[in-house]
Motif scaffolding. Structure first.
Motif, PDB file in Angstrom:
ATOM      1  N   ALA A 106      -5.589  13.861   0.319  1.00 45.18           N
ATOM      2  CA  ALA A 106      -4.648  12.757   0.443  1.00 45.18           C
ATOM      3  C   ALA A 106      -5.191  11.558  -0.331  1.00 45.18           C
ATOM      4  O   ALA A 106      -6.407  11.424  -0.532  1.00 45.18           O
ATOM      5  CB  ALA A 106      -4.441  12.391   1.908  1.00 45.18           C
ATOM      6  N   ILE A 107      -4.283  10.684  -0.766  1.00 44.31           N
ATOM      7  CA  ILE A 107      -4.678   9.508  -1.539  1.00 44.31           C
ATOM      8  C   ILE A 107      -3.924   8.280  -1.053  1.00 44.31           C
ATOM      9  O   ILE A 107      -2.871   8.384  -0.406  1.00 44.31           O
ATOM     10  CB  ILE A 107      -4.408   9.687  -3.050  1.00 44.31           C
ATOM     11  N   ALA A 108      -4.465   7.115  -1.395  1.00 45.26           N
ATOM     12  CA  ALA A 108      -3.787   5.848  -1.129  1.00 45.26           C
ATOM     13  C   ALA A 108      -4.199   4.854  -2.202  1.00 45.26           C
ATOM     14  O   ALA A 108      -5.300   4.930  -2.756  1.00 45.26           O
ATOM     15  CB  ALA A 108      -4.140   5.318   0.258  1.00 45.26           C
TER      16      ALA A 108
ATOM     17  N   GLY B 242       0.825  -1.199   0.000  1.00 50.60           N
ATOM     18  CA  GLY B 242       0.000   0.000   0.000  1.00 50.60           C
ATOM     19  C   GLY B 242       0.860   1.249   0.000  1.00 50.60           C
ATOM     20  O   GLY B 242       1.862   1.327   0.722  1.00 50.60           O
ATOM     21  N   LEU B 243       0.486   2.231  -0.827  1.00 51.49           N
ATOM     22  CA  LEU B 243       1.230   3.485  -0.936  1.00 51.49           C
ATOM     23  C   LEU B 243       0.294   4.646  -0.641  1.00 51.49           C
ATOM     24  O   LEU B 243      -0.850   4.663  -1.113  1.00 51.49           O
ATOM     25  CB  LEU B 243       1.812   3.625  -2.348  1.00 51.49           C
ATOM     26  N   LEU B 244       0.781   5.628   0.131  1.00 47.89           N
ATOM     27  CA  LEU B 244      -0.023   6.768   0.536  1.00 47.89           C
ATOM     28  C   LEU B 244       0.757   8.057   0.333  1.00 47.89           C
ATOM     29  O   LEU B 244       1.980   8.076   0.496  1.00 47.89           O
ATOM     30  CB  LEU B 244      -0.422   6.675   2.015  1.00 47.89           C
ATOM     31  N   THR B 245       0.062   9.138  -0.006  1.00 49.48           N
ATOM     32  CA  THR B 245       0.720  10.440  -0.089  1.00 49.48           C
ATOM     33  C   THR B 245      -0.307  11.550  -0.009  1.00 49.48           C
ATOM     34  O   THR B 245      -1.491  11.337  -0.294  1.00 49.48           O
ATOM     35  CB  THR B 245       1.533  10.570  -1.394  1.00 49.48           C
ATOM     36  N   ASP B 246       0.179  12.730   0.376  1.00 47.80           N
ATOM     37  CA  ASP B 246      -0.639  13.939   0.304  1.00 47.80           C
ATOM     38  C   ASP B 246       0.071  14.994  -0.532  1.00 47.80           C
ATOM     39  O   ASP B 246      -0.291  16.171  -0.487  1.00 47.80           O
ATOM     40  CB  ASP B 246      -0.985  14.470   1.697  1.00 47.80           C
ATOM     41  N   GLU B 247       1.087  14.581  -1.301  1.00 49.25           N
ATOM     42  CA  GLU B 247       1.844  15.504  -2.126  1.00 49.25           C
ATOM     43  C   GLU B 247       1.371  15.433  -3.577  1.00 49.25           C
ATOM     44  O   GLU B 247       1.396  14.349  -4.178  1.00 49.25           O
ATOM     45  CB  GLU B 247       3.336  15.185  -2.058  1.00 49.25           C
ATOM     46  N   PRO B 248       0.948  16.545  -4.156  1.00 44.55           N
ATOM     47  CA  PRO B 248       0.536  16.556  -5.561  1.00 44.55           C
ATOM     48  C   PRO B 248       1.701  16.197  -6.486  1.00 44.55           C
ATOM     49  O   PRO B 248       2.864  16.443  -6.174  1.00 44.55           O
ATOM     50  CB  PRO B 248       0.093  18.002  -5.785  1.00 44.55           C
ATOM     51  N   GLY B 249       1.354  15.590  -7.623  1.00 42.06           N
ATOM     52  CA  GLY B 249       2.341  15.278  -8.635  1.00 42.06           C
ATOM     53  C   GLY B 249       3.037  13.943  -8.467  1.00 42.06           C
ATOM     54  O   GLY B 249       3.831  13.551  -9.313  1.00 42.06           O
TER      55      GLY B 249
END
Length: 285
Positions: free
Chosen positions: A149-151, A120-127
């Motif tokens: 945020a996305i995952a 699983g990968l998560l981030t709140d950084e655009p691009g």
């Protein structure tokens, strides 16, 4: 356009796109979210040959590395990113999730993998383009429009039994302050219950998400993941279903069971678009 076999009651859960010979799917419900890119590849429109022909995203199945990289480039061109923007991991059917940042871009795509035993990968950084691989297992997409945020998580039967969807939701809550009720989630294409015969010991971990008929145990991974996401606090009306079985659509999607292991891999992509005025290196959706 290709003829598609939809799951009964889930027709048209995803939209099929075609551009420059590349075919890919997206969720209309995620497409409507401003500032979000979501995609799921098909096996059509790539540069690969042999068992991996033509659109394959795995470097470990005997495909030429330059073909795999070209496939990322072609998907990026039609979806709005470059291979250098992608982050992938070594998936091993765990429920391990990792937060990724800009410095991780290119992991497993244009450079060495930075994450191992990670599904699983998560981030709140655009691009940053989260990218996970499939050939019957379940892709789980998550978008928090409040915290931005996305995952993206890979959930086979082992990951599903261990509650990968719940683990991802809990990680988003811890890392970003996500509230489950705010999430918009999607369950991507995977093998359907009619195509997925499993052993008794596997099936009994999923009661009641399996049926026993004619001496066979048939597991419904979509139903199991739907229940997990709802139990994690995501409202049912905010969970999108793809309606697609990988095994029922062997000419369009890679399926490990349908090909008896002679195959490429599909790829799920999820990205927060950069702020207005900041351009990506790929094309545009």
């Amino acid at each position: 356009m290709q003829k598609i076999r939809w799951r009964r009651g889930q027709e048209n859960g995803m939209r099929l796109h075609e551009q420059d010979g590349v075919l890919w799917f997206s969720f209309p419900g995620l497409d409507r979210e401003e500032g979000l890119v979501n995609a799921f590849s098909t096996r059509i429109g790539g540069a690969s040959t042999g068992d991996c022909a033509t659109m394959n995203f795995s470097y470990s199945l005997g495909d030429k590395p330059e073909h795999v990289l070209e496939n990322y480039r072609r998907m990026g061109k039609v979806c709005g990113f470059a291979p250098e923007d992608c982050v992938s991991s070594d998936q091993t059917h765990t429920v391990n999730v990792r937060r990724v940042t800009r410095e991780d871009c290119g992991s497993g795509v244009t450079g060495p993998k930075r994450f191992f035993d990670t599904d699983g990968l998560l981030t709140d950084e655009p691009g940053i383009v989260l990218a996970t691989s499939y050939a019957d297992c379940v892709p789980l997409y998550f978008y928090d429009p409040v915290r931005r945020a996305i995952a993206l998580s890979h959930s086979g039967w082992r990951g599903t039994a261990a509650g990968m969807g719940r683990v991802t939701v809990e990680a988003m809550a811890e890392m970003f302050g996500t509230r489950p009720g705010d999430l918009l989630a999607a369950i991507g294409p995977s093998i359907c219950q009619d195509c997925y015969e499993v052993s008794r010991d596997v099936a009994e971990q999923f009661d009641p998400a399996f049926s026993y008929e004619n001496g066979k145990f048939q597991l419904d991974l979509t139903a199991a993941n739907l229940r997990i996401l709802m139990d994690a606090g995501i409202p049912k009306e905010r969970i999108l279903l793809s309606g697609l079985c990988t095994c029922c659509n062997p000419d369009l999607l890679w399926s490990h069971r349908a090909t008896k292991g002679r195959r490429g891999t599909l790829e799920a992509f999820l990205m927060l678009k950069p702020e207005s005025g900041k351009k990506m290196r790929g094309g545009s959706l």
